[in-house]
Design a protein around this motif. Structure first.
Motif, PDB file in Angstrom:
ATOM      1  N   ASP A  59      22.638   8.464 -24.930  1.00 53.99           N
ATOM      2  CA  ASP A  59      23.815   9.062 -24.297  1.00 53.99           C
ATOM      3  C   ASP A  59      24.180   8.313 -23.012  1.00 53.99           C
ATOM      4  O   ASP A  59      25.355   8.052 -22.746  1.00 53.99           O
ATOM      5  N   ALA A  63      27.583   6.202 -22.138  1.00 49.79           N
ATOM      6  CA  ALA A  63      28.370   6.504 -20.930  1.00 49.79           C
ATOM      7  C   ALA A  63      28.610   5.229 -20.117  1.00 49.79           C
ATOM      8  O   ALA A  63      29.725   5.009 -19.628  1.00 49.79           O
ATOM      9  N   GLU A  66      31.247   3.341 -21.607  1.00 47.58           N
ATOM     10  CA  GLU A  66      32.475   4.140 -21.687  1.00 47.58           C
ATOM     11  C   GLU A  66      32.894   4.398 -23.130  1.00 47.58           C
ATOM     12  O   GLU A  66      34.065   4.300 -23.497  1.00 47.58           O
ATOM     13  N   GLU A  68      33.259   7.103 -26.048  1.00 44.64           N
ATOM     14  CA  GLU A  68      33.441   8.546 -26.282  1.00 44.64           C
ATOM     15  C   GLU A  68      33.119   8.856 -27.736  1.00 44.64           C
ATOM     16  O   GLU A  68      33.149   7.971 -28.572  1.00 44.64           O
ATOM     17  N   PRO A  69      32.851  10.086 -28.082  1.00 43.55           N
ATOM     18  CA  PRO A  69      32.837  11.269 -27.232  1.00 43.55           C
ATOM     19  C   PRO A  69      31.522  11.414 -26.490  1.00 43.55           C
ATOM     20  O   PRO A  69      30.518  10.824 -26.852  1.00 43.55           O
ATOM     21  N   ALA A  70      31.564  12.217 -25.430  1.00 43.54           N
ATOM     22  CA  ALA A  70      30.358  12.508 -24.652  1.00 43.54           C
ATOM     23  C   ALA A  70      30.165  14.023 -24.663  1.00 43.54           C
ATOM     24  O   ALA A  70      31.054  14.732 -24.216  1.00 43.54           O
ATOM     25  N   PRO A  72      27.702  12.292 -27.677  1.00 39.02           N
ATOM     26  CA  PRO A  72      28.056  11.739 -28.985  1.00 39.02           C
ATOM     27  C   PRO A  72      27.772  12.737 -30.106  1.00 39.02           C
ATOM     28  O   PRO A  72      26.919  13.606 -29.974  1.00 39.02           O
ATOM     29  N   ARG A 119      30.882   2.855 -31.375  1.00 39.14           N
ATOM     30  CA  ARG A 119      31.975   3.832 -31.348  1.00 39.14           C
ATOM     31  C   ARG A 119      31.963   4.696 -32.612  1.00 39.14           C
ATOM     32  O   ARG A 119      32.140   5.905 -32.553  1.00 39.14           O
ATOM     33  N   ASP A 123      31.045   8.743 -32.869  1.00 42.11           N
ATOM     34  CA  ASP A 123      32.030   9.643 -33.478  1.00 42.11           C
ATOM     35  C   ASP A 123      31.480  10.337 -34.728  1.00 42.11           C
ATOM     36  O   ASP A 123      32.206  11.049 -35.409  1.00 42.11           O
TER      37      ASP A 123
END
Length: 193
Positions: A59, A63, A66, A68-70, A72, A119, A123
């Protein structure tokens, strides 16, 4: 008696390297390495798959990047892939996903060094099996073959259970056991007849 390298020109790409008990270098003692590329003429590159990193956490790494999502939707193991380029990330994953810059290692495993795969994983998508390695191991032309002849490494066929398994502390012994080798019974050195 069997030969660890039956053909001096044989590629070990897609195979495992299991550190012999006599290998005491702190970077490689009791490691299992998945070879992503190998040729006697060009050298080799691989990822240590049994040295889980406590920090940064997956995590935290996402971060920093950068992504997302946070938090995950999905997480994967984060390993120390080797002493070379330790700030560079490589995702070793199943071949059910591929993106720009992905390198097919063998029929079932792909290596990706782009953020796209992270990514997708964050997701909740992406490859079904994956691990993220920071850094890698590498050898110059002929160096790995020499180390194998000197009994530093034991080459082995790869398995998803070893590569993608989550019990990192036991992977080395499990890899040895698959070959029927008890590390406590191995003798250091090379025999001469």
């Amino acid at each position: 008696m069997f030969s660890l390298l039956p053909d001096p020109d044989a590629s070990l790409t897609g195979h495992l390297l299991i550190a012999m008990p006599s290998l005491t270098d702190r970077n490689f003692a009791q490691t299992v390495i998945f070879l992503c590329a190998h040729s006697p003429q060009d050298g080799a590159m691989g990822l240590v798959v049994n040295r889980r990193l406590a920090e940064p956490g997956f995590d935290d790494l996402l971060a920093q990047l950068e992504i997302e999502p946070a938090p995950p939707r999905r997480r994967i193991a984060l390993c120390s892939g080797g002493p070379m380029e330790s700030s560079r990330g490589f995702v070793l994953h199943s071949s059910d996903w591929s993106g720009d810059g992905s390198l097919t290692v063998d029929d079932g495993i792909v290596l990706t060094a782009s953020l796209d795969v992270l990514r997708e994983i964050a997701d909740g998508q992406g490859p079904s099996k994956a691990l993220l390695a920071l850094g890698h191991a590498s050898w110059g032309p002929g160096q790995l073959e020499s180390e194998i002849r000197e009994n530093a490494w034991l080459p082995s066929a790869s398995s998803d259970a070893i590569v993608f398994g989550t019990d990192h502390d036991r992977k080395w012994r499990r890899a040895m056991a698959v070959l029927g080798v008890d590390p406590l019974r191995l003798v250091d050195g090379v025999g001469h007849a």
